[in-house]
Design a protein around this motif. Sequence first.
Motif, short mmCIF file in Angstrom:
data_model
loop_
_atom_site.label_atom_id
_atom_site.label_comp_id
_atom_site.label_asym_id
_atom_site.label_seq_id
_atom_site.Cartn_x
_atom_site.Cartn_y
_atom_site.Cartn_z
N TYR A 184 0.85 -1.19 0.00
CA TYR A 184 0.00 0.00 0.00
C TYR A 184 0.89 1.24 0.00
O TYR A 184 1.95 1.25 0.61
CB TYR A 184 -0.92 0.01 1.23
CG TYR A 184 -1.88 -1.14 1.29
CD1 TYR A 184 -3.13 -1.05 0.70
CD2 TYR A 184 -1.53 -2.35 1.91
CE1 TYR A 184 -4.02 -2.12 0.74
CE2 TYR A 184 -2.40 -3.41 1.96
CZ TYR A 184 -3.66 -3.30 1.37
OH TYR A 184 -4.52 -4.36 1.40
N GLY A 185 0.44 2.28 -0.67
CA GLY A 185 1.20 3.53 -0.71
C GLY A 185 0.82 4.31 -1.95
O GLY A 185 -0.34 4.74 -2.09
N ASP A 186 1.77 4.45 -2.86
CA ASP A 186 1.49 5.15 -4.11
C ASP A 186 0.69 4.29 -5.08
O ASP A 186 0.51 4.63 -6.25
CB ASP A 186 2.80 5.60 -4.76
CG ASP A 186 3.46 6.72 -3.98
OD1 ASP A 186 2.73 7.45 -3.28
OD2 ASP A 186 4.69 6.84 -4.05
N GLY A 187 0.24 3.16 -4.60
CA GLY A 187 -0.60 2.23 -5.36
C GLY A 187 -0.93 1.07 -4.43
O GLY A 187 -0.47 1.03 -3.28
N VAL A 188 -1.71 0.14 -4.92
CA VAL A 188 -2.08 -1.05 -4.15
C VAL A 188 -1.78 -2.28 -4.99
O VAL A 188 -2.11 -2.33 -6.17
CB VAL A 188 -3.58 -1.03 -3.77
CG1 VAL A 188 -3.97 -2.34 -3.09
CG2 VAL A 188 -3.89 0.15 -2.86
N PHE A 189 -1.14 -3.26 -4.37
CA PHE A 189 -0.97 -4.55 -5.06
C PHE A 189 -1.08 -5.67 -4.05
O PHE A 189 -0.73 -5.52 -2.87
CB PHE A 189 0.36 -4.62 -5.82
CG PHE A 189 1.58 -4.52 -4.96
CD1 PHE A 189 2.14 -5.64 -4.36
CD2 PHE A 189 2.20 -3.29 -4.75
CE1 PHE A 189 3.27 -5.56 -3.57
CE2 PHE A 189 3.32 -3.18 -3.96
CZ PHE A 189 3.87 -4.32 -3.37
N ARG A 190 -1.59 -6.81 -4.52
CA ARG A 190 -1.73 -8.02 -3.69
C ARG A 190 -1.31 -9.21 -4.53
O ARG A 190 -1.74 -9.36 -5.67
CB ARG A 190 -3.19 -8.19 -3.22
CG ARG A 190 -3.71 -7.01 -2.42
CD ARG A 190 -5.20 -7.11 -2.17
NE ARG A 190 -5.70 -5.89 -1.56
CZ ARG A 190 -6.88 -5.34 -1.84
NH1 ARG A 190 -7.67 -5.91 -2.75
NH2 ARG A 190 -7.26 -4.23 -1.24
N LEU A 191 -0.48 -10.07 -3.94
CA LEU A 191 0.06 -11.22 -4.65
C LEU A 191 -0.09 -12.48 -3.82
O LEU A 191 -0.01 -12.43 -2.58
CB LEU A 191 1.54 -11.03 -4.97
CG LEU A 191 1.99 -9.70 -5.61
CD1 LEU A 191 3.50 -9.62 -5.61
CD2 LEU A 191 1.44 -9.60 -7.02
N ILE A 192 -0.27 -13.63 -4.48
CA ILE A 192 -0.25 -14.93 -3.81
C ILE A 192 0.72 -15.85 -4.54
O ILE A 192 0.68 -15.97 -5.77
CB ILE A 192 -1.65 -15.56 -3.77
CG1 ILE A 192 -2.51 -14.90 -2.69
CG2 ILE A 192 -1.56 -17.05 -3.47
CD1 ILE A 192 -3.87 -15.53 -2.50
#
Length: 240
Positions: A184-192
Motif C-alpha cells: 500500500y502507498g502510491d498504489g495497491v498490489f496483492r500477490l499470492i
Amino acid sequence: MLSKIVKLPITDNEFIKSWFSDLNNIVNCIPSALKDGNFILIEIPSIIINKKIKMKYYIRIDKNFCQLTLEGKEDKMKISVILDDEPFAQIYYEGNNEGSFYKIFDEIDRKLKEKIHVDYVNYKENFMNSNLSEHLKRISFVTKLVAKSKLILEKEINTNDLISSLEELIASCNNYPVLYISGYGDGVFRLIFINGEFRGIYINYEGKESYTEEELKNLKGKFKISVYSAKLGDILSNEE
C-alpha cells in the motif's frame, strides 16, 4: 486394548491437517456415530438391542500432530494423525467393548482412506480452477485470509524497480507453502505464491485495476509491504 495403524493415501500434510481439523470429517468415518453437543454417540451392534455409547470429545492440533480423543464412563478411543513424509493415522481403543470396536476399526480404516482421497481429488480440482486474482480484489477475501495468516515481514520501500524489490523479499521467504504479499502507498498490489509458484495478483495504480504481472513494472514510489504465510487449506476455505 486395541490399536490400528492406517497409512493415509495422500502426502499433502497441509490438506490432511486442515481435513482432520474438521470434526465432521472424522465423525463421518466412524460407523453409526453422531455428534451431540460436546459428545459423540456411537451405536454398538448387538443381537437383540443395539447399545449406544456416549463419549465426550477433545481435539488437539499441533504443528505435526492432530488428535481426536473420545472419553466415556467405560470407553476411551483416540484417532491420532502423524504428519511426516508418509503421514498415517493411529486408532486406539480401551474399554469393555473391544469385540465390537474391532469391527468398527476396520470400517474407520476403510472410510478414512476412501473419504480423504475423494475429498482431496475434489479439492485439487477446485483449486486448479479457482481464480485467485479475482478473489484478491475482494476486501472480504483478503480480510479473512490475513486473519488466518501469520505476519512474517514488514518493510517500507521507495523504488523505481518494484519487481526486483519483491523478488528479494520472496527469496527470503521461500520456505513457506503459501505467501500472501500486500503493498500500500502510491498504489495497491496483492500477490499470492503457492509452493513458490505465482498464482494470483491484483493491482490498483493511478485509478486503474489490473490482474497481470506485467503491470507491476509500472508501479513506482513509496510502498509499505507486508508478507504473510498461510496454510494451503485457508485459501479455498475463504472462497465465496
